[in-house]
Design a protein around this motif. Structure first.
Motif, PDB file in Angstrom:
ATOM      1  N   UNK A  57      -3.381 -12.087 -10.378  1.00  0.00           N
ATOM      2  CA  UNK A  57      -2.301 -11.287 -10.932  1.00  0.00           C
ATOM      3  C   UNK A  57      -1.153 -11.137  -9.937  1.00  0.00           C
ATOM      4  N   UNK A  58       0.014 -10.847 -10.480  1.00  0.00           N
ATOM      5  CA  UNK A  58       1.185 -10.588  -9.645  1.00  0.00           C
ATOM      6  C   UNK A  58       2.055  -9.532 -10.320  1.00  0.00           C
ATOM      7  N   UNK A  64       9.846  -5.666  -3.682  1.00  0.00           N
ATOM      8  CA  UNK A  64       8.892  -6.703  -3.307  1.00  0.00           C
ATOM      9  C   UNK A  64       7.894  -7.039  -4.398  1.00  0.00           C
ATOM     10  N   UNK A  65       6.947  -7.861  -4.028  1.00  0.00           N
ATOM     11  CA  UNK A  65       5.926  -8.365  -4.951  1.00  0.00           C
ATOM     12  C   UNK A  65       4.539  -8.132  -4.376  1.00  0.00           C
ATOM     13  N   UNK A  66       3.598  -7.802  -5.237  1.00  0.00           N
ATOM     14  CA  UNK A  66       2.199  -7.693  -4.820  1.00  0.00           C
ATOM     15  C   UNK A  66       1.360  -8.682  -5.625  1.00  0.00           C
ATOM     16  N   UNK A  67       0.360  -9.249  -4.977  1.00  0.00           N
ATOM     17  CA  UNK A  67      -0.536 -10.195  -5.630  1.00  0.00           C
ATOM     18  C   UNK A  67      -1.973  -9.751  -5.453  1.00  0.00           C
ATOM     19  N   UNK A  68      -2.843 -10.269  -6.327  1.00  0.00           N
ATOM     20  CA  UNK A  68      -4.242  -9.900  -6.198  1.00  0.00           C
ATOM     21  C   UNK A  68      -5.125 -10.656  -7.164  1.00  0.00           C
ATOM     22  N   UNK A 101      -1.763  -7.582   1.187  1.00  0.00           N
ATOM     23  CA  UNK A 101      -1.735  -6.505   2.181  1.00  0.00           C
ATOM     24  C   UNK A 101      -3.058  -6.462   2.943  1.00  0.00           C
ATOM     25  N   UNK A 102      -3.047  -5.756   4.070  1.00  0.00           N
ATOM     26  CA  UNK A 102      -4.255  -5.582   4.873  1.00  0.00           C
ATOM     27  C   UNK A 102      -4.435  -4.107   5.225  1.00  0.00           C
TER      28      UNK A 102
END
Length: 222
Positions: A57-58, A64-68, A101-102
């Motif tokens: 998913x995005x 900004x953008x997040x993905x997972x 992210x971490x």
């Protein structure tokens, strides 16, 4: 006369550009829930390999953008050759993971998406109340040489029928279903947090309604 002609060309060009963008945004076709498909008696049953199947998913916002990823908890379908005739897939919403992210930032965003933060349970998916989502096949069609998989997607007890492009390959007793990247409007499933179409006065602190998805399913003949 020349100026009028040039203006007409510009307007036509802008209209064509807008149409092209609209037709190429990969938004899933959406409708109300439909009857689920029934397979023919001679169709073979396949079981999804949950260890190698995943949904990517995005999500996007102005900053900004997040993905997972999300895991498939279980799934079975029936097919003749590489034609999917029926099936049900269960999605484990507790498995939502952020991949861009971490550390604490990753943990915080995952907790917010899952709704495990006190007072923010209903912002996104509220996995305590709705631990699973489902996709039930309602049919498969072909549009301009592209297979379109149709099914009822249920999230947070809200069901909509969606259709999206897939590539289906068969190798012996194994079938792989890989979707093209496509988008769904999360607000249709009551995932409204940060949506400009639901809330006023957000300024640039909004989150896009569209979530981009890519489905990768591997299954073996049962």
């Amino acid at each position: 006369m020349k100026r009028l002609f040039l203006n007409a060309l510009v307007i036509a060009g802008l209209g064509l550009a807008f149409t092209s963008c609209k037709n190429n945004n990969n938004e899933a076709e959406m409708a109300e829930a439909k009857d689920t498909a029934t397979a023919q008696a001679d169709a073979s049953e396949f079981k999804v390999d949950t260890a190698t199947s995943v949904i990517e998913w995005q999500g996007e916002k102005p900053t900004g953008t997040h993905t997972g990823t999300i895991k498939v908890a279980e799934g079975t379908f029936k097919a003749n050759d590489s034609v999917i005739e029926s099936g049900t897939f269960v999605i484990d919403m507790n498995s939502i993971e952020v991949t861009d992210l971490d550390g604490d930032k990753k943990a915080d965003l995952e907790a917010h998406l899952k709704g495990t933060v006190e007072g923010k349970e209903g912002d996104f998916f509220n996995v305590t109340k709705y631990p699973q989502a489902t996709f039930e096949v309602t049919g498969i069609t072909e549009e301009e040489g592209q297979q379109m998989l149709q099914g009822n997607l249920t999230i947070k007890e809200e069901t909509k029928n969606i259709a999206f492009p897939v590539n289906i390959t068969k190798d012996g007793e194994n079938i792989q279903i890989t979707s093209e990247e496509f988008t769904i409007d999360r607000t249709k499933w009551n995932v409204n947090y940060g949506s400009k179409s639901v809330f006023d006065g957000l300024g640039d602190k909004f989150i896009n309604d569209e979530i981009e998805l890519k489905i990768n399913l591997k299954a073996k003949k049962a």
